[in-house]
Every structure is written in structure tokens, then in C-alpha cells.
Write a protein that holds these residues in place. Sequence first.
Motif, PDB file in Angstrom:
ATOM      1  N   SER A  76      22.530  25.160  40.679  1.00 40.58           N
ATOM      2  CA  SER A  76      21.595  26.035  39.976  1.00 40.58           C
ATOM      3  C   SER A  76      20.555  25.152  39.296  1.00 40.58           C
ATOM      4  N   GLY A  77      19.400  25.745  39.045  1.00 36.46           N
ATOM      5  CA  GLY A  77      18.332  24.973  38.408  1.00 36.46           C
ATOM      6  C   GLY A  77      17.506  25.856  37.501  1.00 36.46           C
ATOM      7  N   GLY A  78      17.103  25.311  36.363  1.00 32.79           N
ATOM      8  CA  GLY A  78      16.289  26.080  35.414  1.00 32.79           C
ATOM      9  C   GLY A  78      17.087  27.216  34.787  1.00 32.79           C
ATOM     10  N   SER A  79      18.423  27.087  34.773  1.00 27.81           N
ATOM     11  CA  SER A  79      19.283  28.214  34.354  1.00 27.81           C
ATOM     12  C   SER A  79      19.221  28.527  32.872  1.00 27.81           C
ATOM     13  N   ARG A  80      19.333  29.800  32.566  1.00 31.59           N
ATOM     14  CA  ARG A  80      19.594  30.256  31.200  1.00 31.59           C
ATOM     15  C   ARG A  80      20.794  31.176  31.257  1.00 31.59           C
ATOM     16  N   THR A  81      21.741  30.962  30.349  1.00 28.80           N
ATOM     17  CA  THR A  81      22.994  31.716  30.444  1.00 28.80           C
ATOM     18  C   THR A  81      23.083  32.787  29.354  1.00 28.80           C
TER      19      THR A  81
END
Length: 468
Positions: free
Chosen positions: A338-343
Motif C-alpha cells: 500500500s502507498g500513501g495510506s491513511r487508516t
Amino acid sequence: MYNPRSMKATEFIDHQEILDTLAYADAHKDDLQLVDAILEKAKDCKGLSHREASVLLACENETRLQRMYDLAKEIKLRFYGNRIVLFAPLYLSNYCVNGCVYCPYHAKNKHIGRKKLTQEEVAREVIALQDMGHKRLAIEAGEDPKNNPIEYILECIKTIYSIHHKNGDIRRVNVNIAATTVEEYRMLKEAGIGTYILFQETYHKESYEQLHPTGPKHNYDYHTEAMDRAMEGGIDDVGLGVLFGLERYRYEFAGLLMHAEHLEAVHGVGPHTISVPRVKHADDIDPSAFDNGISDDTFAKICALIRIAVPYTGMIISTREGQTVRERVLPLGVSQISGGSRTSVGGYEEEERPTDTEQFDVSDQRTLDEVVRWLMELGYIPSFCTACYRESRTGDRFMSLCKSGQIQNCCHPNALMTLKEYLMDYAAPETKAIGEALIQAELQNIPKDKVREICADHLQKIEQGIRD
Ligand code: SAM
């Protein structure tokens, strides 16, 4: 003797068999003749049994360990080349009725604000993700039959697929929601999902029940047999995973491989992906409260051995891991990150990275463009490809493509074309310059002349503004 075909997952992934496997591995870990024979067998790329792979995991001989890493790298290159597929998680709702003790979404947590995206908010999140260049999402939600019923999840999927914004449709929605019924899996299949992902968390039943003290997730059998129901409901791409840190890693590793063996034996197709998350700090969660945390060395060894034991199964590393660890395990067999993720729920819309509803702390906080550039600088091809899914090449049809070795004539050109789209539509100038050079060099690595010509022609069309 076990016959996985005639068994349920819960019968096959048997506690005593796992204990026997660990004892067998302990007894043979220094038997270098056996270790060498297993490594020799692994070179055929037909995979290993949970017992064989467990012997390798237990073996601490330095030269054999190096051979395991070398072989994992070889297998990764042979089946997946230097491509890395990119995706992002999309958190829909953190309402949850479960009591999972490692997850901040647990029902008793009063620190975090509970939030569920409206369809307008889903659309805005999707646009924000599309504007980064994402084409593939994994939707995530807590388990809450009132707030997040299947109808809500289906509506969100419909919304996601309906957003046609600039050049950036989302082409594949993978789903990570709690275990459910065959009927609901069928609905997900009909909604056009990609992979159904469900982490087992732990295969150790007793620990599982303690770690999930309340809520529907407490039911170990229902959770463990979820993939069988998903396959019965027509979903042929399923993603397994264990949350490392909760239980002893060697136990989990054997359980994970037994689960894969079970799916292959009963449904004729093994797991599409395996994820290897480690427990992270989150709101009221302190990972050191769990005794079984694993070092980066052990983590790398597990990744390499998954690659060797199940060569045709993709491997996913999320942003729970930071840049250094990701760099270390990428060559050992990882196929998706994953890339640039916000959880956090609604996190992509915010200017600043929000922390109030995060499911776990994100270690790799770089933007997607930074991740893309970094991958290329390391010699990988970032891929936004979703072609298999769109051409219904899922389940055993994907596996046969992988086994036939035709991936280099199929996935490689697709990766280059989707990277080209990314470079044209989203990349920063520096990323674009590196990417264009990479595409030109990698074009030469397409084995078939005809395929190379078609790819070059498509790349030109993309340059002229034509999109798939
Ligand atoms: N609610 C769904 C379920 O029960 O399977 C899945 C969604 S949950 C958002 C996705 C995964 O996050 C969980 O399966 C768990 O393995 C992982 N997770 C939960 N708490 C975590 C933590 N503190 N650190 C790392 N991963 C965590």
C-alpha cells in the motif's frame, strides 16, 4: 493420515498437528541433509508442505538461511518479476461490536470518535485517492450489523465503482470485512469485488478466544471457516493473513500454510494473497502488551519462507512497516504494497494526516508519488494493473497464468502501461523522468516480439491521451 479434502478448515488446521509439526521441526532443524533436501525440492517451485517449511523456519544455520533468501529472491523474480502492485486501504466505518483486545476499534473504546462515511463522503475519499493515482482499493470496516450491515458495504462498493473522475476510475475493490454468511459473500461477488481478505489473527484457538473475548468474532470456528463460505459464495480470490505478535510465530506460520493447503485441496485454488501484518501501536493499544512480537530478522525470514512455500500466492506488506523493513522484504517475495495510506475514517479528505480515528500508526507516511519514485529507484516497476480481474482471470485461471510462466508476457506489459498512465496523469516531474527511462529499459524485457510491439504502440497511445 490427514485428508484435507474431506475436512473443514477447523478440522484440518488441527492444534495437535501444529504441535507435532513444531516438534518435528525442532527435532530436524539441525539435520542439514534434510534441510538441503527440502531446499532442493523448493527449487521446483511447486511449494512445500507446512512440515517442510516449518523445518526451514526452525533452521538457524547461516549458510542455509542465506540459501533460503537467495531462493526466495529467485522465485519472486521468476513469478512476479520486478513488479510491485500498489493499492490503498479505504476505511469506511470504525463502528464495531467486537472486543478484539489488540484493535482500537473495540466496542469499549470511548477515546475514539465513531464515524461512518456517508455516500457523499465515500465519493470524496475516492476522488482524493483517484487524484493520487490509485486504481485499486481495499475497503475496511469494523463489524457492526446495525451500523455497517452488508447493504451499507454494497452501497459503498457501488459508489466507489461509479465515480468517473478525470482519468482515474477505481478498477478493483478488495474487501476486508468480518466473517459472514455464504449468502452475503455471494452478494459481494455480485457487486464485483476483487479479493476477499480476512486475517485469521491467530490460528491458536485458545488464544484466539482470549484475544476476542466478546462479540461475533469470538467464534473461532465461524471465523476460521469463513474462506470456505466465501468460496462457496463464488469468491475465488481470497486473502489470508496472521497478525504477528499475538501468538508464537512458528505456530502461526504452520497454521497459515495449513490453511492454504486446505483451500487448495478443497476448492482447487489456494489463497490469492497472504498478508503479514504485525501488531502496531494504536489509540489505547500498546503492542508490547503482547508477548510474541517478532524481530525484523524473523519477519524477513517468514516473508522469504512464505514465498518459497506458496510460490503462486501474492504477498502483501502494508504501511504498518516502515521504509527500511519494506526495502528489506520487497526482494524476498512481496508482490503488493500500500502507498500513501491513511487508516482513519475519512482520512484522505483531510489536509493533514488525522490521528483521531486511526486504526493503527502508519510507519510509512510517504505520499504515493514518493513511494512510486522510491520503488523505481530500487529497480522495481510500480504497477497499477487490474487487468486479470477485469478479464475475469481470477482464482485458478490466475494461478494457471502464473504457473505457465506467461506472466512476463502479460503482467509485465500491463505494468508498464499502467505506470505510463500514472506518469502522464499524476507524477511529479522527477518521478516522471525516472519512470520514462525505466519504461524504455523494461520494454526490452518483454520476451515475445509481437507483445513488445503491441505494448510500445499502447504506450504511444497513452502518451497521446488515450486511456483504457
Ligand atoms: N473488522 C474486520 C475483521 O474483523 O476482520 C476487518 C477490518 S480490520 C480494519 C483489519 C485488520 O487490522 C484486522 O484483521 C487486524 O488484523 C488488523 N489490526 C487490528 N488492530 C491492529 C493493530 N493494533 N496493529 C496492526 N494491525 C491491526
